[in-house]
Design an enzyme around this catalytic site. Structure first.
Site, short mmCIF file in Angstrom:
data_model
loop_
_atom_site.label_atom_id
_atom_site.label_comp_id
_atom_site.label_asym_id
_atom_site.label_seq_id
_atom_site.Cartn_x
_atom_site.Cartn_y
_atom_site.Cartn_z
N ASP A 12 0.86 -1.18 0.00
CA ASP A 12 0.00 0.00 0.00
C ASP A 12 0.90 1.23 0.00
O ASP A 12 2.08 1.15 0.36
CB ASP A 12 -0.90 -0.04 1.24
CG ASP A 12 -1.88 1.11 1.29
OD1 ASP A 12 -2.35 1.53 0.23
OD2 ASP A 12 -2.15 1.61 2.40
N ASP A 14 -0.31 5.12 0.81
CA ASP A 14 -0.64 6.02 1.91
C ASP A 14 -0.59 5.28 3.23
O ASP A 14 -1.30 4.29 3.43
CB ASP A 14 -2.05 6.62 1.72
CG ASP A 14 -2.10 7.62 0.60
OD1 ASP A 14 -1.33 8.58 0.64
OD2 ASP A 14 -2.91 7.43 -0.33
#
Length: 409
Positions: A12, A14
């Site tokens: 991922d 963020d």
């Protein structure tokens, strides 16, 4: 070393690689070390606004030599999904980046009779956009949401995400969308496309409800980046990570149990259910061969809103078999997911908490309801059909031998 146990790392962005415009501690050095170990890396983000090219450029500015084909965004995945479905035109609520990704996959962006209505979001999303999306869906456009995230992290705290807009359109249109982004398995499948069927993949994210749940639904190990271990109501919750780490530097330490998929799917909802063990004068039990499962089963169904359980039992038996029954006593309460999670042709997966009651016949002759059952009949409890739903012989045994408190399983 954790990193050496996997061929592909799905990261991922963020909250894992950066927050806002700043890299998180140890992230850049750790990712470059993974490259040095010849690991395949894919960067997955539910942010539907930027293009893959933009994200790859941003990562290179941080010191990570990422390539465009290593980036998987919710916007690009939505474009790929529409192209795979043969969709050629779509209206869009969202950013220029989302529109660019759609056009790159051959999907024309238009408000003139679109085949699909794609709902993402950007800072300029307005009430007018929600109204426009609702109108297109009402006129027949297929409703597609880029991702379900209600918010995303920023240095100043959470900001509304595309999921907030998707849910607003859903409420206005009165219909559910097809959602492409995490935690749906589709995005993970796209990330691994072309890497072989036997690659060992791990998903690393900062959100249990999207990253970890999505990893487990797709059959992969899920690692959470967080300062503290998350809490969950049940150890069987698919949002429980296989490991929690504080930074990506922890990937070069020891200790992780890889994910093993359980014998049930992640449910979309939980419903109260009822089942009836109905016996005749010969102490045989009533079974029906269900049209949906094509297996023998007790009369059973859902409790409707504002409906007492006793009335739900009587109604279900009447609707499915035509019998009037007297509800005698509770035999057991059953909710184990391995036995009580069912997937339907509609795409819904439901976890039932079923109250099973012992009942006797007041009047009527059993007849199969054509929509519910193929056959209906009575069976000796010691000679039940082999294709009965696997958990129900135990329910029948519990109902016949009620001693003290009802069974709880």
């Amino acid at each position: 070393m954790i990193a050496k146990r996997f061929d592909v790392l799905l990261l991922d962005l963020d909250g894992v690689v950066y927050l806002g415009d700043e890299p998180l501690p140890d992230a850049v050095d750790s990712i470059n070390r993974l490259y040095e170990l010849d690991k395949e890396i894919r960067f997955l983000t539910n942010d539907p606004r930027p293009t893959r090219r933009t994200i790859a450029s941003d990562l290179r500015e941080l010191g990570i030599n990422a390539q465009e084909d290593e980036i998987v965004t919710a916007g690009w995945a939505t474009a790929k999904y529409l192209a795979q479905q043969g969709v050629t035109t779509a209206a869009v609520v969202g950013s220029e980046g989302l529109e660019t990704e759609l056009q790159s996959e051959g999907v024309e962006v238009t408000d003139s009779d679109p085949e699909a209505m794609v709902v993402g979001a950007d800072e300029g999303t307005s009430y007018r956009d929600i109204r426009r999306a609702t109108r297109h869906i009402d006129q027949g456009a297929v409703f597609v949401g880029t991702n379900p995230d209600g918010s995303f992290p920023t240095p100043d705290g959470p900001a509304p995400g595309a999921g907030a807009v998707v849910r607003a359109v859903e409420a206005a249109a009165g219909t559910e969308p097809t959602v492409v982004g995490k935690p749906e398995p589709l995005m993970f499948e796209m990330a691994l496309n072309g890497l072989g069927d036997d690659v060992r993949a791990v998903v690393i994210g900062d959100t249990p409800a999207t990253d970890v749940l999505g990893a487990h639904r797709a059959g992969h190990t899920g690692i959470l980046v967080a300062d503290e271990e998350p809490t969950a109501a049940s150890a069987r919750d698919l949002q429980v990570p296989d490991l929690t780490i504080s930074t990506l530097a922890d990937l070069f330490t020891e200790g992780i149990e890889t994910w093993e998929s359980p014998p049930y799917s992640w449910p979309d909802e939980i419903r109260p259910g009822v089942a009836a063990v109905v016996r005749n004068d010969a102490d045989e039990v009533l079974l029906m061969k269900r049209a949906d499962k094509r297996q023998w089963a007790l009369p059973m169904g859902s409790v409707e809103r504002c409906e007492p359980v006793r009335e739900a039992i009587s109604r279900e038996v009447m609707e499915e078999t035509g019998l009037h029954v007297e509800v005698e006593e509770l035999a057991g309460v059953y909710s184990h997911p391995a036995q009580q999670v069912f997937s339907y042709s509609s795409g819904k997966t439901v976890h039932f908490v079923t109250n099973c009651f012992r009942c006797t016949i007041e009047e009527g002759t059993p007849e199969a309801d054509e929509e519910e059952a193929l056959e209906v009949g009575f069976f000796d409890v010691n000679d039940l059909p082999p294709d009965i739903l696997s958990m129900q012989p135990q329910w029948i045994a519990d109902a016949i031998d009620i001693s003290g408190s009802p069974a709880v399983r």
